[in-house]
Design a protein around this motif. Structure first.
Motif, PDB file in Angstrom:
ATOM      1  N   MET A   1       0.842  -1.167   0.000  1.00 34.27           N
ATOM      2  CA  MET A   1       0.000   0.000   0.000  1.00 34.27           C
ATOM      3  C   MET A   1       0.886   1.227   0.000  1.00 34.27           C
ATOM      4  N   ASP A   2       0.418   2.233  -0.664  1.00 35.14           N
ATOM      5  CA  ASP A   2       1.222   3.438  -0.706  1.00 35.14           C
ATOM      6  C   ASP A   2       0.689   4.474   0.284  1.00 35.14           C
ATOM      7  N   ARG A   3       1.435   5.520   0.427  1.00 30.56           N
ATOM      8  CA  ARG A   3       1.073   6.568   1.381  1.00 30.56           C
ATOM      9  C   ARG A   3      -0.255   7.212   1.025  1.00 30.56           C
ATOM     10  N   GLN A   4      -0.612   7.230  -0.248  1.00 21.57           N
ATOM     11  CA  GLN A   4      -1.882   7.835  -0.651  1.00 21.57           C
ATOM     12  C   GLN A   4      -3.061   7.099  -0.023  1.00 21.57           C
ATOM     13  N   TYR A   5      -2.958   5.787   0.085  1.00 17.83           N
ATOM     14  CA  TYR A   5      -4.028   5.009   0.730  1.00 17.83           C
ATOM     15  C   TYR A   5      -4.274   5.537   2.141  1.00 17.83           C
ATOM     16  N   TYR A   6      -3.206   5.714   2.903  1.00 15.18           N
ATOM     17  CA  TYR A   6      -3.355   6.176   4.284  1.00 15.18           C
ATOM     18  C   TYR A   6      -3.865   7.607   4.331  1.00 15.18           C
ATOM     19  N   ASN A   7      -3.444   8.412   3.375  1.00 21.60           N
ATOM     20  CA  ASN A   7      -3.987   9.770   3.299  1.00 21.60           C
ATOM     21  C   ASN A   7      -5.477   9.724   2.992  1.00 21.60           C
ATOM     22  N   ASN A   8      -5.902   8.772   2.166  1.00 21.91           N
ATOM     23  CA  ASN A   8      -7.332   8.604   1.884  1.00 21.91           C
ATOM     24  C   ASN A   8      -8.089   8.193   3.143  1.00 21.91           C
ATOM     25  N   VAL A   9      -7.500   7.321   3.945  1.00 21.66           N
ATOM     26  CA  VAL A   9      -8.142   6.935   5.204  1.00 21.66           C
ATOM     27  C   VAL A   9      -8.293   8.166   6.089  1.00 21.66           C
ATOM     28  N   LEU A  10      -7.228   8.951   6.193  1.00 22.42           N
ATOM     29  CA  LEU A  10      -7.270  10.140   7.043  1.00 22.42           C
ATOM     30  C   LEU A  10      -8.288  11.163   6.557  1.00 22.42           C
TER      31      LEU A  10
ATOM     32  N   THR B   1     -11.958   9.186   2.670  1.00 20.23           N
ATOM     33  CA  THR B   1     -12.337   8.943   1.277  1.00 20.23           C
ATOM     34  C   THR B   1     -11.998   7.528   0.839  1.00 20.23           C
ATOM     35  N   VAL B   2     -12.128   6.578   1.739  1.00 17.95           N
ATOM     36  CA  VAL B   2     -11.833   5.186   1.426  1.00 17.95           C
ATOM     37  C   VAL B   2     -13.085   4.461   0.985  1.00 17.95           C
ATOM     38  N   LEU B   3     -12.889   3.353   0.299  1.00 14.10           N
ATOM     39  CA  LEU B   3     -13.991   2.590  -0.254  1.00 14.10           C
ATOM     40  C   LEU B   3     -14.673   1.701   0.781  1.00 14.10           C
ATOM     41  N   PHE B   4     -13.895   1.081   1.661  1.00 19.26           N
ATOM     42  CA  PHE B   4     -14.434   0.096   2.590  1.00 19.26           C
ATOM     43  C   PHE B   4     -14.637   0.681   3.983  1.00 19.26           C
ATOM     44  N   THR B   5     -15.736   0.326   4.609  1.00 20.83           N
ATOM     45  CA  THR B   5     -15.983   0.797   5.975  1.00 20.83           C
ATOM     46  C   THR B   5     -14.961   0.221   6.946  1.00 20.83           C
ATOM     47  N   SER B   6     -14.427  -0.962   6.630  1.00 23.96           N
ATOM     48  CA  SER B   6     -13.404  -1.539   7.506  1.00 23.96           C
ATOM     49  C   SER B   6     -12.147  -0.671   7.517  1.00 23.96           C
ATOM     50  N   ASP B   7     -11.835  -0.035   6.394  1.00 19.23           N
ATOM     51  CA  ASP B   7     -10.693   0.884   6.354  1.00 19.23           C
ATOM     52  C   ASP B   7     -10.985   2.128   7.184  1.00 19.23           C
ATOM     53  N   ALA B   8     -12.177   2.677   7.026  1.00 21.69           N
ATOM     54  CA  ALA B   8     -12.561   3.870   7.777  1.00 21.69           C
ATOM     55  C   ALA B   8     -12.582   3.582   9.275  1.00 21.69           C
TER      56      ALA B   8
ATOM     57  N   ARG C   1      -3.404   5.993  15.207  1.00 21.12           N
ATOM     58  CA  ARG C   1      -1.994   6.400  15.272  1.00 21.12           C
ATOM     59  C   ARG C   1      -1.183   5.658  14.210  1.00 21.12           C
ATOM     60  N   MET C   2      -1.487   4.375  14.013  1.00 20.64           N
ATOM     61  CA  MET C   2      -0.780   3.602  12.987  1.00 20.64           C
ATOM     62  C   MET C   2      -1.055   4.162  11.599  1.00 20.64           C
ATOM     63  N   VAL C   3      -2.290   4.560  11.334  1.00 21.03           N
ATOM     64  CA  VAL C   3      -2.630   5.142  10.030  1.00 21.03           C
ATOM     65  C   VAL C   3      -1.835   6.420   9.808  1.00 21.03           C
ATOM     66  N   VAL C   4      -1.774   7.257  10.830  1.00 15.70           N
ATOM     67  CA  VAL C   4      -1.019   8.511  10.718  1.00 15.70           C
ATOM     68  C   VAL C   4       0.459   8.209  10.467  1.00 15.70           C
ATOM     69  N   ASP C   5       1.009   7.264  11.219  1.00 13.99           N
ATOM     70  CA  ASP C   5       2.418   6.905  11.021  1.00 13.99           C
ATOM     71  C   ASP C   5       2.651   6.335   9.625  1.00 13.99           C
ATOM     72  N   ASN C   6       1.755   5.456   9.176  1.00 13.07           N
ATOM     73  CA  ASN C   6       1.890   4.888   7.831  1.00 13.07           C
ATOM     74  C   ASN C   6       1.839   5.956   6.759  1.00 13.07           C
ATOM     75  N   ALA C   7       1.031   6.973   6.970  1.00 12.76           N
ATOM     76  CA  ALA C   7       0.899   8.042   5.978  1.00 12.76           C
ATOM     77  C   ALA C   7       2.104   8.976   5.981  1.00 12.76           C
TER      78      ALA C   7
ATOM     79  N   ILE D   1       5.419   8.468   7.711  1.00 17.36           N
ATOM     80  CA  ILE D   1       6.795   7.989   7.900  1.00 17.36           C
ATOM     81  C   ILE D   1       7.162   7.083   6.724  1.00 17.36           C
ATOM     82  N   PRO D   2       7.979   7.563   5.799  1.00 15.46           N
ATOM     83  CA  PRO D   2       8.353   6.755   4.636  1.00 15.46           C
ATOM     84  C   PRO D   2       9.004   5.431   5.049  1.00 15.46           C
ATOM     85  N   GLY D   3       8.519   4.345   4.460  1.00 20.09           N
ATOM     86  CA  GLY D   3       9.083   3.031   4.694  1.00 20.09           C
ATOM     87  C   GLY D   3       8.573   2.334   5.940  1.00 20.09           C
ATOM     88  N   TRP D   4       7.817   3.013   6.788  1.00 17.87           N
ATOM     89  CA  TRP D   4       7.341   2.432   8.052  1.00 17.87           C
ATOM     90  C   TRP D   4       6.457   1.221   7.786  1.00 17.87           C
ATOM     91  N   TRP D   5       5.456   1.391   6.942  1.00 16.30           N
ATOM     92  CA  TRP D   5       4.538   0.288   6.642  1.00 16.30           C
ATOM     93  C   TRP D   5       5.231  -0.793   5.825  1.00 16.30           C
TER      94      TRP D   5
END
Length: 76
Positions: A1-10, A13-20, A30-36, A38-42
């Motif tokens: 997953m790329d950083r854009q996915y996590y930015n979409n969660v934040l 604007t995500v497709l799945f309610t499980s992501d939201a 906090r993990m979503v914020v870090d994933n969005a 911190i490069p390479g964290w996820w």
């Protein structure tokens, strides 16, 4: 997953309610914020998880089953 996915969660604007739902818990939010942010964290954690999963042996025969419904065991 790329950083854009996590930015979409934040940005909610995500497709799945499980992501939201990741934002409903302080720990997972906090993990979503870090994933969005911190490069390479996820990627590092994903790589380690894939290597660990590769060591899991496939169950065959009487050791396991393919479930028709993943939420319930099959009854024969």
């Amino acid at each position: 997953m790329d950083r854009q996915y996590y930015n979409n969660v934040l940005s909610h604007t995500v497709l799945f309610t499980s992501d939201a739902a990741l934002l409903t818990s302080e720990g997972t939010a906090r993990m979503v914020v870090d994933n969005a942010n911190i490069p390479g964290w996820w990627e590092d954690r994903f790589e380690k998880a894939m290597v660990k999963m590769a060591g899991i042996e496939v169950k065959t025969g009487d050791q396991g089953q393919i479930r028709k419904n993943c939420r319930a065991i099959n009854y024969y």
